[in-house]
Design a protein around this motif. Structure first.
Motif, short mmCIF file in Angstrom:
data_model
loop_
_atom_site.label_atom_id
_atom_site.label_comp_id
_atom_site.label_asym_id
_atom_site.label_seq_id
_atom_site.Cartn_x
_atom_site.Cartn_y
_atom_site.Cartn_z
N LEU B 19 -0.48 -23.04 18.72
CA LEU B 19 -0.12 -22.39 17.05
C LEU B 19 1.10 -23.00 16.00
N LEU B 20 2.26 -22.78 17.04
CA LEU B 20 3.61 -23.09 16.88
C LEU B 20 3.71 -24.47 16.92
N THR B 24 4.48 -26.27 12.74
CA THR B 24 5.08 -27.19 12.88
C THR B 24 5.01 -28.24 12.91
N GLY B 25 3.97 -28.86 13.00
CA GLY B 25 3.76 -30.56 13.19
C GLY B 25 4.51 -31.12 14.21
N LEU B 26 4.75 -29.97 15.01
CA LEU B 26 6.10 -30.83 16.28
C LEU B 26 5.17 -30.93 17.76
N GLY B 27 4.36 -30.73 17.34
CA GLY B 27 3.33 -30.29 18.81
C GLY B 27 4.11 -29.11 20.26
N GLY B 28 2.57 -28.87 20.87
CA GLY B 28 3.18 -27.96 21.57
C GLY B 28 3.57 -27.85 23.02
N GLY B 29 3.20 -29.51 23.23
CA GLY B 29 2.98 -29.78 24.92
C GLY B 29 5.02 -30.12 25.17
N ILE B 55 -2.70 -31.00 26.19
CA ILE B 55 -2.40 -31.63 25.42
C ILE B 55 -3.65 -32.69 25.30
N ILE B 56 -4.62 -33.58 25.78
CA ILE B 56 -6.05 -34.02 25.59
C ILE B 56 -6.16 -33.73 24.89
N ALA B 57 -6.60 -32.40 24.81
CA ALA B 57 -7.37 -31.42 23.95
C ALA B 57 -7.41 -30.99 23.05
N THR B 58 -5.41 -30.75 22.83
CA THR B 58 -5.48 -30.29 21.23
C THR B 58 -5.33 -32.08 20.65
N ALA B 237 -7.04 -23.40 21.69
CA ALA B 237 -7.08 -21.84 20.00
C ALA B 237 -6.51 -22.26 19.53
N GLY B 238 -5.23 -22.36 20.01
CA GLY B 238 -3.78 -22.86 18.77
C GLY B 238 -3.24 -23.15 18.11
N ALA B 239 -4.06 -24.17 18.48
CA ALA B 239 -4.01 -25.21 17.72
C ALA B 239 -5.20 -25.18 16.65
N LEU B 240 -6.12 -25.00 16.67
CA LEU B 240 -7.65 -24.69 16.39
C LEU B 240 -7.18 -23.86 14.96
N LEU B 241 -6.33 -22.66 15.34
CA LEU B 241 -6.40 -21.94 14.13
C LEU B 241 -5.29 -22.75 13.30
N GLY B 242 -3.85 -22.92 14.18
CA GLY B 242 -2.93 -23.78 13.39
C GLY B 242 -3.34 -24.38 12.16
N ALA B 243 -4.16 -25.67 12.63
CA ALA B 243 -4.86 -26.58 11.57
C ALA B 243 -5.75 -25.51 10.64
N ARG B 244 -6.58 -24.43 10.82
CA ARG B 244 -7.26 -23.82 9.84
C ARG B 244 -5.55 -23.01 8.58
N LEU B 245 -4.36 -22.72 9.64
CA LEU B 245 -3.61 -21.96 8.46
C LEU B 245 -2.77 -22.66 7.80
N LEU B 246 -2.67 -23.75 8.36
CA LEU B 246 -1.60 -24.48 7.95
C LEU B 246 -1.30 -24.97 6.43
#
Lengths: 131, 278
Positions: B19-20, B24-29, B55-58, B237-246
């Motif tokens: 999500l973070l 922030t656009g900095l990537g979670g990896g 990372i492949i998934a996000t 799941a965090g990345a998908l939610l993040g994309a919605r909330l952006l």
């Protein structure tokens, strides 16, 4: 540059690539989720310790071993199969890009994409790295 | 702790990281590996394996959206993927040879560089319009959407970008990261692509680079299914939610939080690595 009269314009290719990536990730996540549910149901109460590296057993390290064990309903192997599908998703994307460049008769990029494909398959099938 | 308990906590932590990273656009990896190591006491190699597959998934999820919006330069991506996948195979081969302490120092230095880059203002450089020899040879010049319609841009310094991408590939497999920070540096600063084209093309390439490295790590036994599943599902799941909330999120304090996590991770990685080497 691109040929607007071709059915496989750059734009059409981009649309298909986008869809392909979505479907691949969704499929991989579903298999991982199923394997995870089975794994937790069977082994959830066992102790976990990841602080010492032991390397994984052979049947969870090669594509053929993973597929064989997954069909034998081994829960860790089903998770691993989902992860292999995930690794295969960008590879399928490169494969599709290759087909698109062949249809566009873009010879330079057919060679470049083939090279990427060979490097990727080398990593997944042989897993030897560059050594 | 049992597998169920630890998977639950790792899943939640990975969700927060995804999500973070996405907001922030900095990537979670880059924060998944330190989190697994220092919050959950996971061995460096298992942490790298789990992080690389997530990372492949996000990146594939995000790339799907960007490619369809028409920002991604597919030709630049494919050409540079030759360098990143070759680099990832070299990195995968090196990972069993290089001492983990050295890799922790390398990880710490990359975190310091990430902090430095994230604190710099993002200024869009001049968009070039005259063709370059290599860019013309590989037909890399393209257009991208702007509020005033599609704008043409030219690409520079293809050999320089290619070399930097090779190193980005090595780091990706060695450290279990997407090395988006280096990919963007190569495309934005060296090759002079528009910033939005650089970030989306970087994202497009991260999945392929990580897949090359993950194939090697799978064979080395770095990918443990009981650890990898909560990481992969949580981060996704965090990345998908993040994309919605952006569009609604207050990014400023999130970036500060992210920077703080990076600072703590960098200090810990460098301390651990240097202490073990001395």
């Amino acid at each position: 540059m691109n040929q607007p009269e071709s059915r496989w314009s750059d734009h059409a290719v981009e649309q298909v690539i986008g869809r392909l990536l979505q479907v691949g990730v969704l499929l991989a996540a579903t298999v991982v989720l199923l394997g995870a549910a089975l794994l937790l149901a069977r082994h959830g109460a066992e102790a976990a310790d990841y602080s010492v590296f032991r390397s994984e057993p052979n049947e969870l390290r090669s594509v053929t071993g993973i597929v064989r064990s997954a069909f034998a309903m081994s829960a860790p192997a089903i998770v691993q199969l989902g992860l292999v599908l995930l690794i295969a998703t960008p590879i399928a994307r490169v494969g599709f890009t290759l087909v698109a460049f062949i249809l566009q008769r873009d010879r330079t990029y057919v060679w470049i994409t083939t090279l990427v494909m060979v490097l990727l398959l080398f990593g997944l099938v042989f897993g030897r790295g560059a050594a | 702790m049992t597998i169920l308990t630890i998977a639950t906590f790792i899943g939640l932590g990975s969700f927060a990281a995804g999500l973070l990273g996405s907001l922030t656009g900095l990537g979670g990896g880059i924060i998944v590996v330190p989190m697994l190591m220092y919050v959950f006491r996971v061995d460096f190699r298992y942490a790298v394996g789990a992080s690389l597959v997530s990372i492949i998934a996000t990146s594939s999820g995000a790339a799907a959206a960007y490619v369809r919006e028409g920002y991604t330069n597919v030709r630049v991506g494919i050409l540079l993927e030759v360098a990143t996948t070759a680099g990832a195979l070299v990195g995968g081969a090196l990972t069993g040879i290089i001492d983990p302490s050295i890799l922790k120092i390398l990880f710490g230095l990359l975190l310091v560089f990430t902090i430095y880059r994230s604190l710099q203002p993002r200024a869009e450089h001049e968009i070039l319009s005259t063709p370059d020899k290599w860019a013309a040879r590989f037909r890399l010049d393209s257009t991208y959407p702007t509020p005033e319609g599609r704008q043409h841009y030219s690409v520079r310094n293809v050999p320089g970008g290619f070399v930097l991408m090779f190193f980005a590939g090595i780091l990706s497999a060695l450290l279990g990261i997407g090395s988006g920070i280096i990919k963007v540096l190569a495309m934005d600063q060296l090759m002079r692509l528009p910033f939005k084209v650089s970030t989306t093309t970087s994202n497009f390439m991260i999945g392929v680079t990580a897949a090359a490295g993950a194939g090697v790590l799978l064979h080395l036994g770095y990918i443990d299914p009981t650890l990898a599943f909560p990481v992969m599902l949580g981060v996704l799941a965090g990345a998908l939610l993040g994309a919605r909330l952006l569009t609604r999120a207050n990014v400023k304090w999130l970036r500060q939080l992210f920077t703080l996590i990076l600072v703590v991770s960098a200090a810990r990685m460098l301390y651990d690595g240097i202490r073990a080497v001395l």
